[in-house]
Design a protein around this motif. Structure first.
Motif, PDB file in Angstrom:
ATOM      1  N   LYS A  19       0.834  -1.198   0.000  1.00 45.91           N
ATOM      2  CA  LYS A  19       0.000   0.000   0.000  1.00 45.91           C
ATOM      3  C   LYS A  19       0.875   1.256   0.000  1.00 45.91           C
ATOM      4  CE  LYS A  19      -3.902   2.152   2.429  1.00 45.91           C
ATOM      5  NZ  LYS A  19      -3.316   3.466   2.679  1.00 45.91           N
ATOM      6  N   LEU A  20       1.917   1.267   0.846  1.00 49.03           N
ATOM      7  CA  LEU A  20       2.812   2.424   0.902  1.00 49.03           C
ATOM      8  C   LEU A  20       3.578   2.599  -0.398  1.00 49.03           C
ATOM      9  CD1 LEU A  20       4.437   2.640   4.451  1.00 49.03           C
ATOM     10  CD2 LEU A  20       3.161   4.406   3.226  1.00 49.03           C
ATOM     11  N   ARG A  21       3.987   1.477  -1.010  1.00 48.75           N
ATOM     12  CA  ARG A  21       4.710   1.577  -2.283  1.00 48.75           C
ATOM     13  C   ARG A  21       3.866   2.315  -3.310  1.00 48.75           C
ATOM     14  NH1 ARG A  21       6.404  -3.793  -1.504  1.00 48.75           N
ATOM     15  NH2 ARG A  21       4.954  -4.553  -3.063  1.00 48.75           N
ATOM     16  N   HIS A  22       2.586   1.961  -3.371  1.00 46.35           N
ATOM     17  CA  HIS A  22       1.700   2.604  -4.344  1.00 46.35           C
ATOM     18  C   HIS A  22       1.575   4.095  -4.049  1.00 46.35           C
ATOM     19  CE1 HIS A  22      -2.199   3.840  -6.077  1.00 46.35           C
ATOM     20  NE2 HIS A  22      -1.831   3.042  -7.072  1.00 46.35           N
ATOM     21  N   GLU A  23       1.398   4.452  -2.776  1.00 41.45           N
ATOM     22  CA  GLU A  23       1.246   5.856  -2.413  1.00 41.45           C
ATOM     23  C   GLU A  23       2.510   6.658  -2.708  1.00 41.45           C
ATOM     24  OE1 GLU A  23       0.179   5.901   1.678  1.00 41.45           O
ATOM     25  OE2 GLU A  23      -1.841   5.091   1.339  1.00 41.45           O
ATOM     26  N   VAL A  24       3.669   6.115  -2.285  1.00 45.84           N
ATOM     27  CA  VAL A  24       4.912   6.872  -2.419  1.00 45.84           C
ATOM     28  C   VAL A  24       5.336   6.985  -3.876  1.00 45.84           C
ATOM     29  CG1 VAL A  24       7.354   6.996  -1.738  1.00 45.84           C
ATOM     30  CG2 VAL A  24       5.631   6.289  -0.078  1.00 45.84           C
ATOM     31  N   ARG A  25       5.077   5.961  -4.682  1.00 45.10           N
ATOM     32  CA  ARG A  25       5.477   6.086  -6.081  1.00 45.10           C
ATOM     33  C   ARG A  25       4.668   7.162  -6.799  1.00 45.10           C
ATOM     34  NH1 ARG A  25       3.213   0.313  -7.552  1.00 45.10           N
ATOM     35  NH2 ARG A  25       1.363   0.785  -8.795  1.00 45.10           N
ATOM     36  N   GLN A  26       3.411   7.342  -6.401  1.00 45.29           N
ATOM     37  CA  GLN A  26       2.635   8.438  -6.976  1.00 45.29           C
ATOM     38  C   GLN A  26       3.191   9.787  -6.534  1.00 45.29           C
ATOM     39  OE1 GLN A  26       0.272   7.917  -9.298  1.00 45.29           O
ATOM     40  NE2 GLN A  26       0.837   5.767  -9.092  1.00 45.29           N
ATOM     41  N   GLU A  27       3.649   9.855  -5.282  1.00 48.81           N
ATOM     42  CA  GLU A  27       4.248  11.088  -4.774  1.00 48.81           C
ATOM     43  C   GLU A  27       5.554  11.403  -5.502  1.00 48.81           C
ATOM     44  OE1 GLU A  27       4.626  10.297  -0.650  1.00 48.81           O
ATOM     45  OE2 GLU A  27       2.476  10.337  -0.275  1.00 48.81           O
ATOM     46  N   ILE A  28       6.363  10.382  -5.731  1.00 45.29           N
ATOM     47  CA  ILE A  28       7.628  10.586  -6.442  1.00 45.29           C
ATOM     48  C   ILE A  28       7.360  11.108  -7.845  1.00 45.29           C
ATOM     49  CG2 ILE A  28       9.598   9.386  -7.486  1.00 45.29           C
ATOM     50  CD1 ILE A  28       9.615   7.545  -5.046  1.00 45.29           C
ATOM     51  N   ARG A  29       6.404  10.504  -8.524  1.00 41.63           N
ATOM     52  CA  ARG A  29       6.086  10.922  -9.897  1.00 41.63           C
ATOM     53  C   ARG A  29       5.577  12.364  -9.925  1.00 41.63           C
ATOM     54  NH1 ARG A  29       7.201  11.303 -15.007  1.00 41.63           N
ATOM     55  NH2 ARG A  29       5.669  10.486 -16.464  1.00 41.63           N
ATOM     56  N   GLN A  30       4.728  12.704  -8.960  1.00 40.37           N
ATOM     57  CA  GLN A  30       4.194  14.064  -8.917  1.00 40.37           C
ATOM     58  C   GLN A  30       5.308  15.075  -8.622  1.00 40.37           C
ATOM     59  OE1 GLN A  30       0.836  14.857  -9.596  1.00 40.37           O
ATOM     60  NE2 GLN A  30       1.842  16.834  -9.834  1.00 40.37           N
ATOM     61  N   LEU A  31       6.201  14.738  -7.697  1.00 39.82           N
ATOM     62  CA  LEU A  31       7.331  15.618  -7.379  1.00 39.82           C
ATOM     63  C   LEU A  31       8.222  15.824  -8.599  1.00 39.82           C
ATOM     64  CD1 LEU A  31       8.406  14.370  -3.834  1.00 39.82           C
ATOM     65  CD2 LEU A  31       7.673  16.684  -4.421  1.00 39.82           C
ATOM     66  N   GLN A  32       8.490  14.743  -9.305  1.00 39.23           N
ATOM     67  CA  GLN A  32       9.341  14.846 -10.493  1.00 39.23           C
ATOM     68  C   GLN A  32       8.740  15.783 -11.525  1.00 39.23           C
ATOM     69  OE1 GLN A  32       8.479  13.084 -13.669  1.00 39.23           O
ATOM     70  NE2 GLN A  32      10.301  13.881 -14.691  1.00 39.23           N
ATOM     71  N   GLN A  33       7.428  15.686 -11.712  1.00 37.99           N
ATOM     72  CA  GLN A  33       6.766  16.550 -12.686  1.00 37.99           C
ATOM     73  C   GLN A  33       6.713  17.996 -12.203  1.00 37.99           C
ATOM     74  OE1 GLN A  33       3.052  14.390 -13.145  1.00 37.99           O
ATOM     75  NE2 GLN A  33       3.779  13.403 -15.008  1.00 37.99           N
ATOM     76  N   ASP A  34       6.441  18.194 -10.916  1.00 40.19           N
ATOM     77  CA  ASP A  34       6.361  19.549 -10.383  1.00 40.19           C
ATOM     78  C   ASP A  34       7.709  20.262 -10.451  1.00 40.19           C
ATOM     79  OD1 ASP A  34       3.708  19.122  -9.832  1.00 40.19           O
ATOM     80  OD2 ASP A  34       3.987  18.774  -7.688  1.00 40.19           O
ATOM     81  N   LEU A  35       8.789  19.530 -10.184  1.00 38.85           N
ATOM     82  CA  LEU A  35      10.114  20.141 -10.120  1.00 38.85           C
ATOM     83  C   LEU A  35      10.852  20.101 -11.453  1.00 38.85           C
ATOM     84  CD1 LEU A  35      11.215  18.643  -6.681  1.00 38.85           C
ATOM     85  CD2 LEU A  35      10.454  20.978  -7.129  1.00 38.85           C
ATOM     86  N   GLY A  36      10.336  19.337 -12.416  1.00 39.23           N
ATOM     87  CA  GLY A  36      10.997  19.243 -13.711  1.00 39.23           C
ATOM     88  C   GLY A  36      12.322  18.510 -13.668  1.00 39.23           C
ATOM     89  N   MET A  37      12.507  17.642 -12.673  1.00 36.87           N
ATOM     90  CA  MET A  37      13.761  16.904 -12.545  1.00 36.87           C
ATOM     91  C   MET A  37      13.858  15.784 -13.579  1.00 36.87           C
ATOM     92  SD  MET A  37      14.568  16.350  -8.502  1.00 36.87           S
ATOM     93  CE  MET A  37      13.122  15.332  -8.248  1.00 36.87           C
ATOM     94  N   THR A  38      15.082  15.452 -13.925  1.00 39.14           N
ATOM     95  CA  THR A  38      15.350  14.227 -14.667  1.00 39.14           C
ATOM     96  C   THR A  38      15.575  13.134 -13.639  1.00 39.14           C
ATOM     97  OG1 THR A  38      16.434  15.489 -16.422  1.00 39.14           O
ATOM     98  CG2 THR A  38      16.841  13.111 -16.367  1.00 39.14           C
TER      99      THR A  38
END
Length: 383
Positions: A170-189
């Motif tokens: 359950k946590l893996r699913h939640e955190v991976r969505q957070e990582i993806r959102q952070l990457q998009q918000d910050l424009g990181m590679t």
């Protein structure tokens, strides 16, 4: 890929004596891409990441970041952050102290440290946890601290090595969505290493599937799923995996398109493309060895003359463990592979995916369209 090249690997190799971890990898990653290095243990994905990070030195080849040859540079001079499986937090420091530790080492002014800390806490949902020690945090919160530490560094490149493997499902699913959102918000590679194809399919702009130190296939998740270039790719990407059945052991009506009676050909069928056969349809008789009811669908484990396979059927079919069934599939849904070397064979019934850029390109163009082959991923259209 429309994004400008940001990371380039040119014929990169890594060997330790007679043991070769990476065998001539050529790879270009665009600025702002989320690229997942995927594959089984020992395939070379983590070694490739360590080479990009500077934690390993290539035996041959070059690595460029933003046009600069960094092959011989130490990690600190490559302008990148890393997030590890182990979190690597200092147990005696608070959340805030862990997050800004690297900034203090770089002697950034206190005002800038505090500004970056505040932003990172907001982005990772850690506001109010500043004074807690790691021991007082959950696994997901500790991983957020590691992410916040990567954010405050301000680097345009973040490398992640199996960062979610210590979390429950359950946590893996939640955190991976957070990582993806952070990457998009910050424009990181982001270059993300995992052996979990579900993580890769759900997060990546582009998947780089590795085998034996080489790149087996790369492309959008839909492309790897829709048109695997080999039996290895077909069996690794997808959960449950694609069934790979010797064509010559199948009924004639189910091996359409396989030359020479199917000798030397594997027919691959995704679980969701299997269905119960109707009266008079060509079918494969099977015995049911197991049933998993998942709510909206049921996984039916089967054994037949051609081998074991798993059918993903809608709802709750009237089947029982130990019973018998007859399965079939549409000709346009199956894949053909050479049984000897595993390579994909020409299949006129299944159109190949059109060449396209990654999801970052689609977002930039505003089309929001993902080119698919003959079926949409997991039976649904994806933007």
């Amino acid at each position: 890929m429309s994004a400008a090249p940001f990371i380039t690997l040119e014929s990169v190799e890594k060997s330790w004596g007679d043991s070769r971890g990476v065998a001539g990898v050529d790879l270009v990653i665009g600025r702002g891409e989320f690229v997942v290095l995927l594959g089984p243990s020992g395939c070379g994905k983590s070694t490739t990441l360590r080479l990009i990070a500077g934690l390993e030195t290539p035996t041959a080849g070059r690595i460029l970041i933003d046009g600069q040859d960094v092959t011989a540079l130490p990690p600190a001079k490559r302008g990148l952050s890393m997030v590890f499986q182990s979190y690597a937090l200092f147990p005696h420091l608070s959340v805030a102290e862990n997050i800004v530790f690297g900034l203090k080492v770089r002697r950034l002014p206190r005002a800038e440290r505090q500004a970056r800390l505040g932003q990172a806490l907001r982005l990772t949902g850690l506001e109010g946890y500043e004074d807690r020690k790691p021991a007082a945090l959950s696994g997901g919160q500790r991983q957020r601290v590691a992410l916040a530490r990567a954010i405050v560094a301000g680097h345009p490149l973040c490398l992640m090595d199996e960062p979610l493997s210590n979390l429950d499902a359950k946590l893996r699913h939640e955190v991976r969505q957070e990582i993806r959102q952070l990457q998009q918000d910050l424009g990181m590679t982001v270059i993300y290493v995992t052996h979990d194809q579900t993580e890769a399919m759900g997060m990546a702009d582009r998947i780089v599937l590795m085998k034996d130190g080489r790149i087996e296939q790369q492309g959008m998740p839909e492309e790897l799923y829709e048109c695997p270039v080999s039996a290895f790719a077909a069996g690794f990407v997808g959960s449950p995996p694609m069934a790979l059945l010797p064509a010559e052991r199948l009924p004639v009506g189910l091996r359409e398109g396989a030359a020479s009676g199917g000798a030397g050909v594997l027919i691959g069928v995704r679980p969701e493309d299997l269905r119960l056969a109707g009266t008079g349809e060509p079918s494969l008789p099977v015995q049911i060895t197991g049933i998993e009811f998942l709510g909206g669908e049921t996984l039916v484990y089967c054994a037949g003359e051609a081998g074991a396979l798993i059918a993903k059927l809608p709802g709750r079919p009237a089947l029982v463990r130990g019973g018998k069934a007859a399965l079939t599939w549409e000709a346009a849904s199956r894949h053909l592979f050479d049984a000897a070397d595993g390579r994909r064979l020409s299949d006129p019934l299944v159109p190949e995916p059109k060449a396209s850029g990654g999801r970052a390109e689609q977002r930039a163009s505003g089309t929001g369209k993902v080119p698919l082959a003959h079926r949409s991923l997991a039976g649904a259209d994806h933007p």
